[in-house]
Design a protein around this motif. Structure first.
Motif, mmCIF file in Angstrom:
data_model
loop_
_atom_site.group_PDB
_atom_site.id
_atom_site.type_symbol
_atom_site.label_atom_id
_atom_site.label_comp_id
_atom_site.label_asym_id
_atom_site.label_seq_id
_atom_site.Cartn_x
_atom_site.Cartn_y
_atom_site.Cartn_z
ATOM 1 N N UNK A 251 70.413 69.837 16.000
ATOM 2 C CA UNK A 251 70.981 70.377 14.763
ATOM 3 C C UNK A 251 72.055 69.451 14.193
ATOM 4 N N UNK A 252 72.600 68.589 15.069
ATOM 5 C CA UNK A 252 73.649 67.663 14.644
ATOM 6 C C UNK A 252 73.098 66.261 14.396
ATOM 7 N N UNK A 253 71.840 66.022 14.773
ATOM 8 C CA UNK A 253 71.280 64.711 14.509
ATOM 9 C C UNK A 253 70.284 64.184 15.524
ATOM 10 N N UNK A 254 70.702 63.964 16.793
ATOM 11 C CA UNK A 254 69.796 63.331 17.749
ATOM 12 C C UNK A 254 68.537 64.167 18.014
ATOM 13 N N UNK A 255 67.352 63.596 17.881
ATOM 14 C CA UNK A 255 66.125 64.327 18.194
ATOM 15 C C UNK A 255 66.112 64.772 19.653
ATOM 16 N N UNK A 256 65.405 65.859 19.925
ATOM 17 C CA UNK A 256 65.341 66.387 21.296
ATOM 18 C C UNK A 256 64.902 65.328 22.292
ATOM 19 N N UNK A 257 63.916 64.534 21.911
ATOM 20 C CA UNK A 257 63.412 63.515 22.824
ATOM 21 C C UNK A 257 64.462 62.507 23.220
ATOM 22 N N UNK A 258 65.332 62.151 22.301
ATOM 23 C CA UNK A 258 66.402 61.194 22.586
ATOM 24 C C UNK A 258 67.429 61.809 23.531
ATOM 25 N N UNK A 259 67.819 63.056 23.263
ATOM 26 C CA UNK A 259 68.793 63.733 24.130
ATOM 27 C C UNK A 259 68.243 63.905 25.538
ATOM 28 N N UNK A 260 66.989 64.332 25.651
ATOM 29 C CA UNK A 260 66.394 64.539 26.978
ATOM 30 C C UNK A 260 66.213 63.236 27.737
ATOM 31 N N UNK A 261 66.001 62.164 27.022
ATOM 32 C CA UNK A 261 65.759 60.884 27.688
ATOM 33 C C UNK A 261 67.035 60.191 28.125
ATOM 34 N N UNK A 262 68.082 60.298 27.318
ATOM 35 C CA UNK A 262 69.297 59.532 27.587
ATOM 36 C C UNK A 262 70.514 60.390 27.938
ATOM 37 N N UNK A 263 70.810 61.404 27.118
ATOM 38 C CA UNK A 263 72.057 62.144 27.295
ATOM 39 C C UNK A 263 72.016 63.042 28.530
ATOM 40 N N UNK A 264 70.955 63.833 28.683
ATOM 41 C CA UNK A 264 70.907 64.777 29.797
ATOM 42 C C UNK A 264 70.960 64.097 31.169
ATOM 43 N N UNK A 265 70.186 63.033 31.418
ATOM 44 C CA UNK A 265 70.308 62.353 32.716
ATOM 45 C C UNK A 265 71.696 61.740 32.934
ATOM 46 N N UNK A 266 72.271 61.177 31.860
ATOM 47 C CA UNK A 266 73.600 60.583 31.953
ATOM 48 C C UNK A 266 74.628 61.638 32.341
ATOM 49 N N UNK A 267 74.588 62.782 31.669
ATOM 50 C CA UNK A 267 75.556 63.860 31.929
ATOM 51 C C UNK A 267 75.349 64.437 33.333
ATOM 52 N N UNK A 268 74.094 64.549 33.758
ATOM 53 C CA UNK A 268 73.825 65.090 35.088
ATOM 54 C C UNK A 268 74.380 64.160 36.169
ATOM 55 N N UNK A 269 74.252 62.854 35.978
ATOM 56 C CA UNK A 269 74.817 61.904 36.942
ATOM 57 C C UNK A 269 76.336 62.030 36.981
ATOM 58 N N UNK A 270 76.938 62.225 35.817
ATOM 59 C CA UNK A 270 78.388 62.425 35.769
ATOM 60 C C UNK A 270 78.771 63.670 36.561
ATOM 61 N N UNK A 271 78.022 64.747 36.372
ATOM 62 C CA UNK A 271 78.296 65.989 37.098
ATOM 63 C C UNK A 271 78.089 65.823 38.599
ATOM 64 N N UNK A 272 77.102 65.023 38.988
ATOM 65 C CA UNK A 272 76.910 64.743 40.418
ATOM 66 C C UNK A 272 78.152 64.075 40.986
ATOM 67 N N UNK A 273 78.770 63.197 40.209
ATOM 68 C CA UNK A 273 80.015 62.577 40.649
ATOM 69 C C UNK A 273 81.127 63.590 40.818
ATOM 70 N N UNK A 274 81.230 64.533 39.884
ATOM 71 C CA UNK A 274 82.299 65.532 39.951
ATOM 72 C C UNK A 274 82.252 66.359 41.233
ATOM 73 N N UNK A 275 81.084 66.529 41.800
ATOM 74 C CA UNK A 275 80.994 67.313 43.045
ATOM 75 C C UNK A 275 81.701 66.609 44.200
ATOM 76 N N UNK A 276 82.055 65.337 44.016
ATOM 77 C CA UNK A 276 82.674 64.552 45.093
ATOM 78 C C UNK A 276 84.188 64.471 44.975
#
Length: 316
Positions: A251-276
């Motif tokens: 709704x703000x711009x990035x197509x779903x495919x772009x977010x799923x390919x780049x943003x979601x994996x990036x954010x999940x890796x960041x969250x994996x770090x936070x568990x440490x």
């Protein structure tokens, strides 16, 4: 609607903060749950979580709850006095200044509402969304041994400029095949949008600058936090639902495919770090909050209440 009160911090006597405090009947083991807002949603969006938690914990011990709006946010009309005379009022104060405000607020509320003068005798639980996640980590770092638990809900990517999440089509080693079938111009447009909206140089009406966050929190997996009792605090890391977030982002711009390919994996890796940031036996996650975008507490307050209930069972 929760009753809103106003408080003047003794460290900033020229301004008032809006807050809501709900007291516990417990007196022997005081636990205070403090909710830390993101930039987007004020304190009002935590109150459904509190209501859900009270229902879940009916017949069991219930802690005290504190929500508040930072200076220039929600029902806090006053600006941070630190912003007075700032060259750029959208970057008037930094996250460490907000952390000091949290400490002072907890101190005064504990004295006035709980009758406790020794602040560190209160078991503090921090529940935080977005930039509130960075504030929670910084608070636990600045005041070691004082935070019993942290519930981090889609924490901000504190060490990111939000642009480099996406490949740079103008980099010397860029290979167009690496983003196929996404067009190069689409990636350029997404990077430009991220720079315009999310880059740390972009200020906000609250005046809370993100420019120094990368230096304050350069890694998601450290430093190791110190909680009470000589070990780390309990930490639960929650991430957004990938598909819901992708739809929200579109709704703000990035197509779903772009977010799923780049943003979601990036954010999940960041969250994996936070568990440490605590010892493994005190850590949980990353847990995906079903049907949620970035504002987890708004989209699924029941889920947040359940995760908070689990943490409280370890603290109370």
């Amino acid at each position: 609607m929760a009753d809103i009160e106003f408080i003047t911090l003794t460290t900033k006597p020229s301004a008032q903060l809006s807050y809501n405090f709900q007291a516990s009947a417990e007196t022997t083991n005081p636990v205070l749950v403090v909710f830390l807002n993101g930039l987007g949603l004020p304190q009002a969006f935590w109150h459904p979580v509190i209501a859900q938690l009270k229902t879940i914990r009916e017949g069991r011990s219930i802690p005290s709850f504190l929500t508040y709006d930072r200076f220039g946010q929600g029902q806090t009309i006053d600006r941070d006095p630190l912003d007075d005379g700032a060259e750029d009022p959208t970057h008037g104060h930094d996250c460490l200044a907000s952390v000091k405000d949290i400490r002072q607020l907890i101190t005064q509320v504990s004295q006035q509402k709980l009758g406790i003068s020794e602040i560190d005798s209160v078991s503090v639980v921090l529940v935080a969304n977005s930039i509130g996640g960075a504030l929670a980590r910084l608070y636990a770092q600045e005041y070691p041994g004082t935070v019993s638990a942290l519930l981090l809900l889609d924490s901000i990517l504190a060490n990111s400029d939000f642009v480099s999440v996406f490949p740079d089509p103008d980099a010397a080693d860029f290979d167009p095949a690496s983003i196929h079938p996404i067009p190069v111009e689409a990636i350029r447009a997404v990077r430009a949008g991220a720079r315009r909206i999310f880059h740390p140089d972009v200020g906000n009406k609250e005046g809370l600058s993100r420019r120094s966050l990368r230096d304050l929190l350069p890694a998601s997996d450290g430093p190791l936090l110190q909680g009470p009792g000589g070990h780390g605090p309990y930490v639960t890391v929650v991430g957004h639902d990938f598909d819901t977030f992708a739809e929200e982002s579109a709704k703000m711009g990035p197509p779903k495919g772009v977010t799923n390919r780049f943003v979601n994996p990036y954010w999940h890796r960041y969250n994996e770090g936070l568990t440490k940031i605590t010892e493994s036996e005190y850590s949980k996650g990353p847990v995906i909050a079903p049907n949620t975008g970035h504002f987890v507490q708004k989209d699924n307050p029941e889920f947040v209440a359940q995760e908070l209930d689990e943490l409280l069972e370890k603290v109370l």
